[in-house]
Design an enzyme around this catalytic site. Sequence first.
Site, PDB file in Angstrom:
ATOM      1  N   HIS A 136      -5.600 -24.237  13.583  1.00  0.00           N
ATOM      2  CA  HIS A 136      -6.403 -23.089  14.032  1.00  0.00           C
ATOM      3  C   HIS A 136      -5.726 -21.761  13.666  1.00  0.00           C
ATOM      4  CE1 HIS A 136      -4.598 -22.702  18.425  1.00  0.00           C
ATOM      5  NE2 HIS A 136      -3.823 -22.137  17.527  1.00  0.00           N
ATOM      6  N   GLU A 141     -10.882 -22.950  16.681  1.00  0.00           N
ATOM      7  CA  GLU A 141     -10.441 -24.341  16.678  1.00  0.00           C
ATOM      8  C   GLU A 141     -11.175 -25.139  15.591  1.00  0.00           C
ATOM      9  OE1 GLU A 141      -7.917 -24.817  18.268  1.00  0.00           O
ATOM     10  OE2 GLU A 141      -7.963 -24.153  20.356  1.00  0.00           O
TER      11      GLU A 141
HETATM   12  P1  PGA Z   1       2.886 -20.554  18.172  1.00  0.00           P
HETATM   13  O1  PGA Z   1       1.290 -20.554  18.153  1.00  0.00           O
HETATM   14  O2  PGA Z   1       3.326 -19.361  17.387  1.00  0.00           O
HETATM   15  O3  PGA Z   1       3.249 -20.462  19.622  1.00  0.00           O
HETATM   16  O4  PGA Z   1       3.322 -21.829  17.530  1.00  0.00           O
HETATM   17  C1  PGA Z   1       0.632 -20.317  16.948  1.00  0.00           C
HETATM   18  C2  PGA Z   1      -0.841 -20.539  17.112  1.00  0.00           C
HETATM   19  O5  PGA Z   1      -1.255 -21.364  17.957  1.00  0.00           O
HETATM   20  O6  PGA Z   1      -1.628 -19.920  16.371  1.00  0.00           O
END
Ligand code: PGA
Length: 239
Positions: A136, A141
């Site tokens: 995503h 999503e």
């Molecule tokens: P994260 O999340 O940087 O905490 O890995 C990234 C995202 O879900 O787009």
Amino acid sequence: MVVHVFDTPAQVAQAAAAVIAAQVLQKPDSVLGLATGSTPMDTYRELISLHRGGVLDFSRVKSYNLDEYVGLPAGHPESYVSFMKRNLFDHINIGSYSLPDGSARDLQRECESYEQAIRDDGGIDLQLLGIGNNGHIGFNEPGKAFTYSTNLTTLAQSTIDANKRFFDSIDQVPRQALSMGIGTIMEARSILLLALGEAKAQAVYQMIRGPITPRVPASILRGHARVTVMLDKAAAARL
Ligand code: PGA
């Protein structure tokens, strides 16, 4: 899509901060699209130190964040506005910042006015992105179709699982969010996507080498003319 692989996450953060700094130096009234999550935190630290060192002035910069949870009480430490204040805005002289308001009474209207505000400010010059384990971007999503504009979205179970680390229990993770759409992101004049760690290796592989499909929302970025991807070695392991 230009892909750079660095040895360490610290090098990714330095290179990413350099790109953002160059954008602000070149156009002091830039409109930045910003992201939350673990990935950009060190990049924000680098930007704060450039600001403290007198290198970067954010006073004419406007920013729009990708997304915000729906249903968290105002001031909740895990709301994305709290995250952004703690990790960036409280430490620099940003001209103005906006996030979608996840506690707006009319969420549909909030989505429309967020989209309009970005447009009224002339659109996003540089959009910073992370990528979810499931591919995503923002809270767009995996699904059957790409979203277009800012929208009310239901978090995938894989996202709820990934984000539970920030909450006391999985039941506290919000189930819905407001997120810029894929169209909003694709309208940015340039895009900088960061990915760190082996948990992202499969999503990065699918984004770069797999089919362009709404089942991997980040894959659409291959259709954008100015996308830079910065990875550490672990996130690039499957390429
Ligand atoms: P994260 O999340 O940087 O905490 O890995 C990234 C995202 O879900 O787009």
